[in-house]
Design an enzyme around this catalytic site. Structure first.
Site, PDB file in Angstrom:
ATOM      1  N   ILE A 171       0.869  -1.391  -0.058  1.00  0.00           N
ATOM      2  CA  ILE A 171       0.023  -0.034   0.069  1.00  0.00           C
ATOM      3  C   ILE A 171       0.872   1.227   0.194  1.00  0.00           C
ATOM      4  CG2 ILE A 171      -1.531   1.322   1.282  1.00  0.00           C
ATOM      5  CD1 ILE A 171      -2.867  -1.144   2.212  1.00  0.00           C
ATOM      6  N   LEU A 220      -4.101 -13.245  22.700  1.00  0.00           N
ATOM      7  CA  LEU A 220      -3.551 -12.642  23.627  1.00  0.00           C
ATOM      8  C   LEU A 220      -3.062 -13.395  24.846  1.00  0.00           C
ATOM      9  CD1 LEU A 220      -3.403  -9.979  24.934  1.00  0.00           C
ATOM     10  CD2 LEU A 220      -5.862 -10.017  26.117  1.00  0.00           C
ATOM     11  N   ASN A 262     -10.317  -8.460  15.959  1.00  0.00           N
ATOM     12  CA  ASN A 262      -9.926  -9.668  15.214  1.00  0.00           C
ATOM     13  C   ASN A 262      -9.500 -10.768  15.910  1.00  0.00           C
ATOM     14  OD1 ASN A 262     -10.270 -11.186  12.793  1.00  0.00           O
ATOM     15  ND2 ASN A 262      -8.217 -10.120  11.630  1.00  0.00           N
ATOM     16  N   TYR A 277      -2.682  -5.631  17.437  1.00  0.00           N
ATOM     17  CA  TYR A 277      -3.008  -5.011  15.960  1.00  0.00           C
ATOM     18  C   TYR A 277      -4.310  -4.173  16.125  1.00  0.00           C
ATOM     19  CZ  TYR A 277      -3.251  -4.157  11.042  1.00  0.00           C
ATOM     20  OH  TYR A 277      -3.420  -3.545   9.741  1.00  0.00           O
ATOM     21  N   LYS A 282      -4.762  -0.158  15.942  1.00  0.00           N
ATOM     22  CA  LYS A 282      -5.687   0.498  14.899  1.00  0.00           C
ATOM     23  C   LYS A 282      -6.890   1.256  15.488  1.00  0.00           C
ATOM     24  CE  LYS A 282      -2.921  -0.610  11.379  1.00  0.00           C
ATOM     25  NZ  LYS A 282      -2.002   0.385  10.758  1.00  0.00           N
ATOM     26  N   THR A 307      -2.504  -8.035  -1.014  1.00  0.00           N
ATOM     27  CA  THR A 307      -1.064  -7.705  -0.856  1.00  0.00           C
ATOM     28  C   THR A 307      -0.519  -8.864  -0.539  1.00  0.00           C
ATOM     29  OG1 THR A 307      -1.511  -7.472   1.526  1.00  0.00           O
ATOM     30  CG2 THR A 307      -1.839  -5.501   0.360  1.00  0.00           C
TER      31      THR A 307
END
Length: 452
Positions: free
Chosen positions: A224, A302, A352, A358, A362, A393
């Site tokens: 990207i 986690l 997710n 992550y 975000k 990607t």
């Protein structure tokens, strides 16, 4: 990475099989090529009684070379339209929502493939009465449902425009309409964009809206980031392409290709903000647009995640952005009219499994936009985020086949997006004309069901 299923569907045998078995039917999307007209056909422009933006929108679109049609005349002469644009700012009560049905119902099958539906509204928070706010909020359900119903690559968006619209706001509205109507927004659907106050300047040439701008892109060596560098350079910017030293060869190739500057720097290094600020000050004296694209993943559930995985993802994806912003703003290197655009993710909206680090980073990017937008508005600087969904990607190519296919098909366009789709969206938010577009999080996800 190629989508072989989508390519097969475009063949005669593929189309027959998809129709017979009721399989997902990803359409071929209209994407932007320099020199393209804004839309490939006439646009039907309608308005609710008492709406306040119709005259300005008529002027903006006529100036842009768009052929506008009137709904009354359309009744007598059925046609196919590249877009349906409806000014709903005059709706002040739920009983008046019937006007939406009266406009869209006869035209539901009249939109060309990869067509556009845009509804203009008033931010509910600015409405004078609870009934008006209720009716304006209802517009979100309409546009999101149209995005799921019309098919054939048609997208639908809602644009809330402040009641205090001034010249800068109308410039922001023009930039937003030019983006949403064009092939640049091919993979953006079901979004709510807010156009408010801000510092905006229309370009001399809408085909090169970033002429003369100095743009920093982090994580520019591949994927990207590389697409971003190419699109922003195509639009006239001088791109300062930054990535870690280990990606130096790929970074240099991108910078050379676009005539930009390559900067090798680890953003997590303690002195990174100072070194970057010095480079920008010495070479350019400023930076007009900062695109925080650099990011990493270190996936584990986690319970199985070690501290290093957590710390590194938060530091690269979020904390480094804060440190760089602080230094660049403190040294006045981002002038009035500047732009900050950060890359978030639908993982930061929906969460997710296996990505708590992550998703946290975000979601934090969205928080950064929310908290900075009102502060930076006083300086004439806008800040926004884009949240990509499934983008084709090298990273998504590593996803197991079944999960990858689910990610591709679980959206209104039944396909994954391309890096250029994210780049085009960031490009629009970076335009000098988009200064009245601030505090937004725009998903580039084909209206993904995740987080919807």
């Amino acid at each position: 990475m190629s989508d072989r299923y989508a390519s097969f569907v475009q063949t005669g045998a593929g189309r027959a099989l998809v129709k017979r078995l009721g399989l997902p039917d990803p359409p071929r999307l209209r994407r932007h090529t320099p020199g393209d007209p804004l839309v490939p056909g006439p646009v039907l422009l309608g308005a609710a009684e008492g709406s306040r933006l119709t005259e300005q929108v008529t002027k903006l679109l006529t100036f842009a070379g768009v052929e506008l049609r009137d709904p009354v005349a359309a009744t007598d002469a059925p046609a196919r339209y590249a877009a349906l644009v409806y000014d709903a700012t005059g709706i002040t009560d739920s009983t008046e929502l019937r006007q939406l049905y009266d406009f869209f119902h006869p035209q539901a099958r009249a939109v060309l493939p990869s067509g556009r539906v845009i509804v203009l509204g008033t931010p509910p928070a600015e409405c004078g009465t609870p009934r008006e706010a209720t009716a304006q909020r209802a517009l979100e359900g309409l546009t999101r449902s149209i995005g799921k119903e019309f098919g054939r690559g048609v997208t639908a968006q809602l644009v809330y425009v402040t009641k205090d619209a001034d010249t800068d706001t109308l410039t922001g509205l023009e930039s937003t309409l030019r983006f949403l109507l064009s092939g640049r927004s091919a993979y953006v659907s079901g979004q709510v964009v807010r156009v408010g106050a801000g510092t905006a300047r229309p370009p001399a040439d809408w085909d090169r809206p970033l002429d003369g701008q100095i743009v920093l892109v982090t994580g520019a060596a591949r994927g990207i980031g590389a697409a971003l560098a190419r699109v922003l350079a195509r639009d006239g910017a001088h791109v300062v392409a930054l990535d870690i030293p280990a990606a130096g060869d790929e970074l240099a190739a991108v910078a050379n290709e676009i005539g930009g500057t390559a900067v090798q720097l680890d953003l997590t290094a303690p002195d990174a903000p100072d070194r970057l600020a010095k480079h920008l000050a010495d070479r350019h004296g400023r930076v007009d647009v900062v695109v925080h694209n650099a990011g990493i993943t270190r996936d584990k559930t986690l319970g199985r995640m070690d501290a290093d995985r957590w710390d590194s993802v938060i530091d690269v994806n979020l904390s480094s952005q804060e440190r760089i912003n602080d230094v660049l703003l403190a040294r006045d290197l981002i002038p009035a009219g500047g732009r900050i655009v950060a890359v978030s993710s639908i993982a930061g909206i929906a969460g997710n499994r296996g990505q708590t680090n992550y998703a946290t980073s975000k979601a934090g990017v969205i928080g950064l936009v929310d908290s900075l937008a009102p502060v930076l508005r006083e300086r004439g600087v806008s800040v926004n985020a884009v949240a990509p969904g499934f983008i084709e990607t090298r990273l998504t190519a590593r996803i197991p086949l079944m999960l990858r296919e689910a990610g591709r098909r679980m959206n209104s366009l039944a396909q994954g997006g391309l890096p250029v789709d994210v780049a085009e969206t960031i490009g629009w938010l970076a335009w000098p004309a988009s200064g009245a577009v601030s505090g937004n999080v725009v998903r580039v996800c084909g209206q993904s069901l995740l987080g919807a």
